[in-house]
Enzyme design. Structure first.
Site, PDB file in Angstrom:
ATOM      1  N   GLN A  17      27.909  37.044  41.057  1.00  0.00           N
ATOM      2  CA  GLN A  17      27.340  36.170  42.122  1.00  0.00           C
ATOM      3  C   GLN A  17      27.457  37.162  43.598  1.00  0.00           C
ATOM      4  OE1 GLN A  17      30.124  33.422  44.199  1.00  0.00           O
ATOM      5  NE2 GLN A  17      28.783  31.919  44.201  1.00  0.00           N
ATOM      6  N   GLY A  18      26.316  37.048  44.236  1.00  0.00           N
ATOM      7  CA  GLY A  18      26.099  38.089  45.421  1.00  0.00           C
ATOM      8  C   GLY A  18      25.859  37.296  46.580  1.00  0.00           C
ATOM      9  N   SER A  56      28.671  36.850  49.319  1.00  0.00           N
ATOM     10  CA  SER A  56      29.476  37.316  50.598  1.00  0.00           C
ATOM     11  C   SER A  56      28.968  38.456  50.825  1.00  0.00           C
ATOM     12  CB  SER A  56      30.734  37.376  50.194  1.00  0.00           C
ATOM     13  OG  SER A  56      31.470  35.843  49.833  1.00  0.00           O
ATOM     14  N   SER A 111      32.605  39.366  42.284  1.00  0.00           N
ATOM     15  CA  SER A 111      33.338  39.423  40.952  1.00  0.00           C
ATOM     16  C   SER A 111      32.551  39.608  39.782  1.00  0.00           C
ATOM     17  CB  SER A 111      34.164  37.960  40.761  1.00  0.00           C
ATOM     18  OG  SER A 111      34.963  37.711  41.832  1.00  0.00           O
ATOM     19  N   GLU A 137      30.698  24.901  41.778  1.00  0.00           N
ATOM     20  CA  GLU A 137      31.715  25.750  41.611  1.00  0.00           C
ATOM     21  C   GLU A 137      33.003  25.224  42.235  1.00  0.00           C
ATOM     22  OE1 GLU A 137      32.590  30.230  43.853  1.00  0.00           O
ATOM     23  OE2 GLU A 137      31.065  28.959  44.617  1.00  0.00           O
ATOM     24  N   GLU A 143      40.526  26.209  53.621  1.00  0.00           N
ATOM     25  CA  GLU A 143      40.413  25.434  55.259  1.00  0.00           C
ATOM     26  C   GLU A 143      38.885  24.829  55.459  1.00  0.00           C
ATOM     27  OE1 GLU A 143      41.856  28.295  54.413  1.00  0.00           O
ATOM     28  OE2 GLU A 143      44.010  27.427  54.826  1.00  0.00           O
TER      29      GLU A 143
END
Lengths: 334, 390
Positions: free
Chosen positions: B126-127, B129, B161, B244, B374
């Site tokens: 996954q790209g 962030s 990751s 997710e 959060e």
């Protein structure tokens, strides 16, 4: 494997919700608090008319022939409404114990609402709820259940902080009581724990709804206090607690309602798991609700107190979270 | 209705899963999937699963699945994690990207990507962030400009990751620099060997290169690789974010298996003396009950989905719960282990190959990835409870 409610079950729940929302408002509850007997005028009879008291009596005995899965949803609504009478004790525990104990006349009188019952079992501790308004008590002694008419017992009042939940200690002599020979103490105890768990869910949901409403309206520093993250996160935690306690309560209800599929030890383990998380959920709800209300929640005039006190009582009633975790630990061999 | 008995069909399915996993479990532990050799060993395991129809049991048969219903999938997951077989190196693709391809992909894209994902031929990372776009994902700065039938990408992704060895990266990039925030983003699938794409492994807390930084320098990608419509990347991505956070990424089987190992550990440690400390006993039991609560909440959710309900922001409730449960399970084990908790796998006195330490370090990432807890609590407060945004 299916784990959701049917439309009929939802409709029945909604009917009870509507009735309680119309007839069991905080001002109705305050009428009960101010009265001698603690009852909301006319409400017990209205529930009897709808068959709620007879849910766990078989159809051939004039009951609705429903089971604990239907019952927990009604008890959730009772907790949500703050209903101050011994509905769980009467309808979820005493009625099926009288039926199973072979006391047909008493069972049908209880199921129709002609008499009011409460219960006293060892696992519930010494203080019995609503004994003064009960005509009949289902009491445990020496590992057996007895149906005891109220005039064969003596009562000592034990004033407590929840004025809607009147406590007494009771002494009785089995000479004037009917032995419910075939009724199981273990089953009655599990039904009582399940009933308290379901009410904990309802109380938690009410505290959450009341607090969401309050913090959305109350302004400080020019904006609703509910827009601050500290407040949001308190209430998100309450929502999470309820979200994950509820399925364990429904699962425990299925276990109690399925004696052919679930052994008594597994049923008791499932009920203890439910109470552990339901007590935790209501403790967290009480704490967050009071904190997010601030001083107004700390007053007797403000209605929040009804659910705070019920929450404190129900969290400990029939064993608190730690007690039930200990029972689960025994069951899973830790 | 509530009927918690497994019907004969489900029991048969469970036995079939259990038998296959027992028959094919590797003899010894294989290397970590976040090392070059472990990555390829895990790819071989994916291939073995695929050849026997177990890599994506819930997918349609035409893409390599078995067309399992949600209950069967949950049963498979329970058996999978209880069996103690290798973790899923292809999890990011299968859990996070595949639902998006099923929802938004063209038939050509589905045919092109899904079977190779199912077999482990393509492992996806996954790209999303970026150095300046973490919780505030809409602050993405990596840009793509259309040149003929190719997008030209420039920018940087991070915390990717499995990114060091993955074959493909699924990215969100900014395609309309004039548009504000959530608008003007596009979801695009990028081959990791594209010219102009450079990647650098980043060692995680445990010292393994489980992360990668991805650098795009005039990296050219075919316009056919856009998933969904150009400019609709946020909506496309958020559909996967629900997966997710909710049951797709973290099925209960994983935590039930950890809870069972935790109670085994408590019994083993207690057997040496007069049982374990009563407070630890309470904590072990609490973790076990919460794992069961996650299981039954998931079954309740799955039943309602099968009845036709839809899952929205409720996925955030699940994400907070499973990530904190995972941490509780492992932190409790660390307290049970006492002085031995800090020993790594090479230490003569380490317990169970230091699996609890590894699990604890991994569990610490749970409240951070897939949207921090959060952010999840904000979502619960605003979208589930209806509290004012400001």
């Amino acid at each position: 494997m299916r784990f959701s409610f049917t439309e009929e079950q939802d409709m029945f729940r909604d009917t009870i919700r509507d009735l309680l929302s119309n007839r069991c408002s905080p001002s109705d509850i305050r009428v009960g608090i101010a009265s001698d007997d603690g009852r909301v005028p006319g409400l017990w009879d209205a529930l009897a008319d709808m068959g709620v008291l007879a849910m766990l009596a078989p159809e051939e005995a004039g009951g609705l022939g429903m089971n604990e899965i239907d019952m927990v949803r009604v008890l959730e609504e009772a907790g949500y409404a703050g209903f101050p009478e011994p509905l769980g004790e009467h309808a979820a525990v005493a009625v099926p114990a009288l039926v199973e104990g072979g006391a047909e006349h008493l069972a049908s009188a209880a199921a129709s609402g002609e008499i009011t019952c409460t219960i006293g079992l060892d696992a519930g501790g010494p203080y019995i709820v609503s004994a003064r308004i009960a005509d009949l008590l289902v009491l445990e002694q020496a590992g057996r259940l007895w149906a005891v008419p109220s005039d064969a017992a003596t009562f000592t009042e034990q004033p407590s902080i929840d004025a809607t939940r009147r406590l007494t200690t009771v002494e009785f002599d089995t000479a004037n009581a009917t032995l419910l020979d075939a009724a199981s103490v273990g089953m009655a105890t599990d039904r009582a724990i399940l009933s308290a768990s379901a009410q904990c869910l309802g109380v938690s949901r009410r505290l959450l709804d009341a607090t969401v409403e309050y913090v959305s309206q109350r302004h400080q520093f020019g904006k609703p206090v509910g827009s601050y993250q500290a407040v949001k996160h308190h209430l998100a935690n309450v929502r999470i607690g309820v979200e994950f306690a509820a399925p364990l309560v429904y699962r425990a209800a299925w276990s109690v309602a399925s004696p052919k599929s679930v052994a008594p030890a597994d049923r008791s383990r499932d009920v203890s798991m439910a109470k552990a998380l339901a007590s935790d959920a209501v403790d967290a709800a009480c704490r967050a609700a009071l904190q997010c209300h601030g001083a107004i929640g700390y007053t007797i005039e403000y209605d929040l107190q009804i659910w705070l006190k019920r929450g404190w009582a129900l969290s400990a009633a029939w064993g608190d979270a730690r007690r039930h975790r200990s029972l689960v630990a025994d069951a899973i061999g830790v | 209705m509530i009927d918690l008995i497994l019907t004969p069909r489900y029991l048969e399915f469970r036995d079939e899963c259990r038998q296959w996993l027992a028959d094919h479990k590797p003899d010894g532990p294989i290397a970590s999937m976040d090392t070059p050799e472990g990555f390829e060993q895990h790819r071989e395991w994916e291939r073995l699963l695929f050849d026997n129809g177990w890599s994506v049991p819930a997918w349609p048969i035409e893409y390599g699945g078995r067309g399992c219903d949600l209950m069967e999938w949950l049963i498979f997951e329970e058996e999978y994690w209880l069996a103690g077989v290798p973790g899923r190196v292809s999890a990011n693709g299968i859990s996070l990207l595949a639902p998006t391809i099923f929802n938004f992909g063209t038939k050509e894209q589905q045919d092109r990507f899904l079977p190779r994902m199912a077999s482990g031929a393509d492992i996806w990372a996954q790209g999303w962030s970026e150095p300046e776009a973490g919780s505030d994902l809409a602050g993405i700065r990596t840009r793509a400009v259309l040149d003929g039938d190719q997008w030209v990408i420039n920018g940087q992704k991070t915390w990717c990751s499995r990114g060091a060895w993955a074959d493909w990266i699924f990215c969100i990039v900014r395609t309309d620099p004039e548009a504000e925030r959530h608008r003007g983003l596009t979801y695009i699938l990028v081959p990791a060997d594209s010219p102009g794409l450079d990647r650098r492994p980043v060692e995680r807390l445990d010292g393994e290169p489980g992360f990668a930084e991805i650098f795009f320098d005039d990296c050219r990608v075919s316009a056919e690789n856009v998933l969904g419509e150009v400019g609709q990347g946020w909506a496309v991505a958020m559909a996967a974010a629900g997966s997710e956070r909710g049951l797709n990424l973290r099925s209960p089987g994983r935590f039930m298996a950890a809870a069972r190992r935790l109670t085994d550990l408590a019994r083993r440690i207690g057997a040496g003396g007069q049982g374990i400390d009563p407070r630890l006993r309470d904590e072990v039991t609490d973790a076990w009950i919460r794992a069961e609560a996650y299981r039954w909440q998931t079954y309740h959710t799955a039943s309602r989905l099968m009845d036709g309900a839809e899952m929205g922001s409720e996925a955030s409730l699940m994400k907070v719960f499973w990530s904190e449960l995972d941490l509780e399970l492992h932190a409790t084990a660390m307290r049970l282990l006492g002085n031995r908790a800090e020993l790594t796998g090479g230490a003569p006195d380490c317990v169970d190959g230091a699996a609890w330490l590894d699990g604890y370090v991994f569990a610490l990432s749970g409240p951070i990835y897939a949207g921090t807890n959060e952010i999840q609590r904000n979502i619960i407060a605003e979208r589930v409870l209806g509290l004012p945004r400001r």
